[in-house]
Design an enzyme around this catalytic site. Sequence first.
Site, PDB file in Angstrom:
ATOM      1  N   ARG A 236       0.861  -1.189   0.000  1.00 15.02           N
ATOM      2  CA  ARG A 236       0.000   0.000   0.000  1.00 15.02           C
ATOM      3  C   ARG A 236       0.889   1.227   0.000  1.00 15.02           C
ATOM      4  O   ARG A 236       1.884   1.282   0.745  1.00 15.02           O
ATOM      5  CB  ARG A 236      -0.928   0.028   1.229  1.00 15.02           C
ATOM      6  CG  ARG A 236      -2.107  -0.927   1.149  1.00 15.02           C
ATOM      7  CD  ARG A 236      -3.135  -0.484   0.088  1.00 15.02           C
ATOM      8  NE  ARG A 236      -4.239  -1.431  -0.063  1.00 15.02           N
ATOM      9  CZ  ARG A 236      -4.300  -2.404  -0.978  1.00 15.02           C
ATOM     10  NH1 ARG A 236      -3.301  -2.573  -1.821  1.00 15.02           N
ATOM     11  NH2 ARG A 236      -5.352  -3.198  -1.055  1.00 15.02           N
ATOM     12  N   GLU A 265      -4.166   7.171  -5.584  1.00 15.03           N
ATOM     13  CA  GLU A 265      -4.201   6.518  -6.902  1.00 15.03           C
ATOM     14  C   GLU A 265      -5.473   6.935  -7.637  1.00 15.03           C
ATOM     15  O   GLU A 265      -6.527   6.997  -7.011  1.00 15.03           O
ATOM     16  CB  GLU A 265      -4.147   4.998  -6.726  1.00 15.03           C
ATOM     17  CG  GLU A 265      -2.831   4.561  -6.084  1.00 15.03           C
ATOM     18  CD  GLU A 265      -2.758   3.063  -5.767  1.00 15.03           C
ATOM     19  OE1 GLU A 265      -3.790   2.377  -5.899  1.00 15.03           O
ATOM     20  OE2 GLU A 265      -1.676   2.607  -5.390  1.00 15.03           O
ATOM     21  N   HIS A 284      -0.254   0.065 -10.102  1.00 16.15           N
ATOM     22  CA  HIS A 284      -1.025  -0.879  -9.272  1.00 16.15           C
ATOM     23  C   HIS A 284      -1.518  -2.073 -10.107  1.00 16.15           C
ATOM     24  O   HIS A 284      -2.728  -2.329 -10.229  1.00 16.15           O
ATOM     25  CB  HIS A 284      -2.200  -0.167  -8.576  1.00 16.15           C
ATOM     26  CG  HIS A 284      -2.651  -0.898  -7.337  1.00 16.15           C
ATOM     27  ND1 HIS A 284      -3.174  -0.271  -6.238  1.00 16.15           N
ATOM     28  CD2 HIS A 284      -2.665  -2.227  -7.031  1.00 16.15           C
ATOM     29  CE1 HIS A 284      -3.482  -1.157  -5.307  1.00 16.15           C
ATOM     30  NE2 HIS A 284      -3.179  -2.360  -5.780  1.00 16.15           N
TER      31      HIS A 284
HETATM   32  P1  NAD Z   1      -1.568 -11.476   4.773  1.00 15.06           P
HETATM   33  O1  NAD Z   1      -2.671 -11.077   5.695  1.00 15.06           O
HETATM   34  O2  NAD Z   1      -1.430 -12.909   4.391  1.00 15.06           O
HETATM   35  O3  NAD Z   1      -0.158 -10.998   5.365  1.00 15.06           O
HETATM   36  C1  NAD Z   1       0.037  -9.790   6.026  1.00 15.06           C
HETATM   37  C2  NAD Z   1       1.053 -10.049   7.132  1.00 15.06           C
HETATM   38  O4  NAD Z   1       1.335  -8.799   7.772  1.00 15.06           O
HETATM   39  C3  NAD Z   1       0.536 -11.006   8.229  1.00 15.06           C
HETATM   40  O5  NAD Z   1       1.476 -12.040   8.437  1.00 15.06           O
HETATM   41  C4  NAD Z   1       0.416 -10.119   9.463  1.00 15.06           C
HETATM   42  O6  NAD Z   1       0.730 -10.823  10.678  1.00 15.06           O
HETATM   43  C5  NAD Z   1       1.445  -9.069   9.162  1.00 15.06           C
HETATM   44  N1  NAD Z   1       1.244  -7.838   9.924  1.00 15.06           N
HETATM   45  C6  NAD Z   1       0.096  -7.310  10.381  1.00 15.06           C
HETATM   46  N2  NAD Z   1       0.342  -6.182  11.070  1.00 15.06           N
HETATM   47  C7  NAD Z   1       1.680  -6.006  11.013  1.00 15.06           C
HETATM   48  C8  NAD Z   1       2.538  -5.027  11.550  1.00 15.06           C
HETATM   49  N3  NAD Z   1       2.067  -3.995  12.244  1.00 15.06           N
HETATM   50  N4  NAD Z   1       3.865  -5.148  11.303  1.00 15.06           N
HETATM   51  C9  NAD Z   1       4.340  -6.191  10.591  1.00 15.06           C
HETATM   52  N5  NAD Z   1       3.574  -7.167  10.076  1.00 15.06           N
HETATM   53  C10 NAD Z   1       2.262  -7.055  10.285  1.00 15.06           C
HETATM   54  O7  NAD Z   1      -1.762 -10.541   3.479  1.00 15.06           O
HETATM   55  P2  NAD Z   1      -1.179 -10.810   2.022  1.00 15.06           P
HETATM   56  O8  NAD Z   1      -2.164 -11.591   1.221  1.00 15.06           O
HETATM   57  O9  NAD Z   1       0.212 -11.286   2.139  1.00 15.06           O
HETATM   58  O10 NAD Z   1      -1.194  -9.308   1.442  1.00 15.06           O
HETATM   59  C11 NAD Z   1      -0.283  -8.338   1.930  1.00 15.06           C
HETATM   60  C12 NAD Z   1      -0.636  -6.974   1.371  1.00 15.06           C
HETATM   61  O11 NAD Z   1      -0.459  -6.972  -0.040  1.00 15.06           O
HETATM   62  C13 NAD Z   1      -2.108  -6.565   1.558  1.00 15.06           C
HETATM   63  O12 NAD Z   1      -2.284  -5.900   2.786  1.00 15.06           O
HETATM   64  C14 NAD Z   1      -2.372  -5.654   0.394  1.00 15.06           C
HETATM   65  O13 NAD Z   1      -2.210  -4.315   0.841  1.00 15.06           O
HETATM   66  C15 NAD Z   1      -1.269  -5.950  -0.607  1.00 15.06           C
HETATM   67  N6  NAD Z   1      -1.758  -6.388  -1.927  1.00 15.06           N
HETATM   68  C16 NAD Z   1      -1.350  -5.672  -3.014  1.00 15.06           C
HETATM   69  C17 NAD Z   1      -1.758  -6.060  -4.275  1.00 15.06           C
HETATM   70  C18 NAD Z   1      -1.321  -5.294  -5.520  1.00 15.06           C
HETATM   71  O14 NAD Z   1      -1.920  -5.461  -6.581  1.00 15.06           O
HETATM   72  N7  NAD Z   1      -0.276  -4.474  -5.458  1.00 15.06           N
HETATM   73  C19 NAD Z   1      -2.602  -7.180  -4.424  1.00 15.06           C
HETATM   74  C20 NAD Z   1      -2.983  -7.917  -3.285  1.00 15.06           C
HETATM   75  C21 NAD Z   1      -2.544  -7.514  -2.024  1.00 15.06           C
END
Ligand code: NAD
Length: 320
Positions: A236, A265, A284
Amino acid sequence: MKMVILDGYTLNPGDLSWEGLERMGTLTVYDRTPSDRVMERIGDAKIIFTNKVPITAETFDKTNIIYVGVLATGYDIVDVEAAKEKGIPVTNIPTYATNSVAQMVFAHLLEICHHVYSHNESVKEGTWTKNHDWCFWNYPLIELAGKTMGVIGYGRIGQTVGRIAQAFGMKVIAYDSYHDRNLERETMRYAELDELFKESDVISLHCPLLDDTKGIINKSSIGKMKNGVIIINTSRGSLIVEEDLADALNIGKVYAAGIDVVSIEPIAANNPLLQAKNIFITPHIAWAPIESRARLLEMAINNLAAFLKGSPINVVNKIV
Ligand code: NAD
């Protein structure tokens, strides 16, 4: 039953089929919907799908909606509490793009390491033909093996990035509020944030945007990093204080950045990252390979089917 998709274009610009949803009711698909036309477009439809169009408490008050399907993982565009008060389930797509987002991390990282795009352009412009030596390169070339990848947020995408990094011969250090000890090995360990900042050659962001992660990459944290660190953000935009990253790129403290997301965005014309040195910005698109979008659409269909059968799944505002 009438169903409306308010902004279907990014999910399906024409290379997927809405047929699966069309079989379930009378479907109207709008490519995009401005916020002042939401109510009119919903009309008397009961099933609503949105990707990024906000659905407010007022929308729930003034329409006959019985179900909202969010065509994404993040559902902050829907007032889920207002929906809950009215007993309206809101569903999301919890995971569909793990592999494609992880792949995008390495698309950015490998571009930074090898500048494939620019070398190709240079060759086609005749630079190689006129070159005195049998090869040339316009940028420093970087080998990843032996370097350290710091992953902030070691969830689904973070772990996939970690596995790929290890396959490249990198060491992985991960910062996460939750530790899965089964993942630890010689080439992967958890670390505190400051240690990750200090030791990483590459830092990739994969935590959600929360109050305590907003601006996690800022002047102070960049100050703790190695000179010449590489930063990749596919999570993000607001995880990064963009002015601070731009300054650090311009003075070379951060060697390069690969960014798929920005704080606003589409990107604003005055976003400081647009003018920063050695940054690669994509609009994105980490989620958007057709395989991921097809998976997303299939999961949206399954979510609606489960709701219509009376046992909804992937509900983000559980109604007890
Ligand atoms: P996920 O929930 O599997 O993983 C997120 C991880 O972050 C978890 O392990 C959680 O414990 C950890 N976390 C939570 N709070 C935290 C903190 N304060 N400090 C450190 N770690 C922390 O999610 P995911 O499926 O791996 O997705 C991750 C991110 O990717 C999403 O939040 C989303 O913003 C982003 N995303 C981007 C796109 C894109 O097109 N660019 C697409 C999908 C997801």
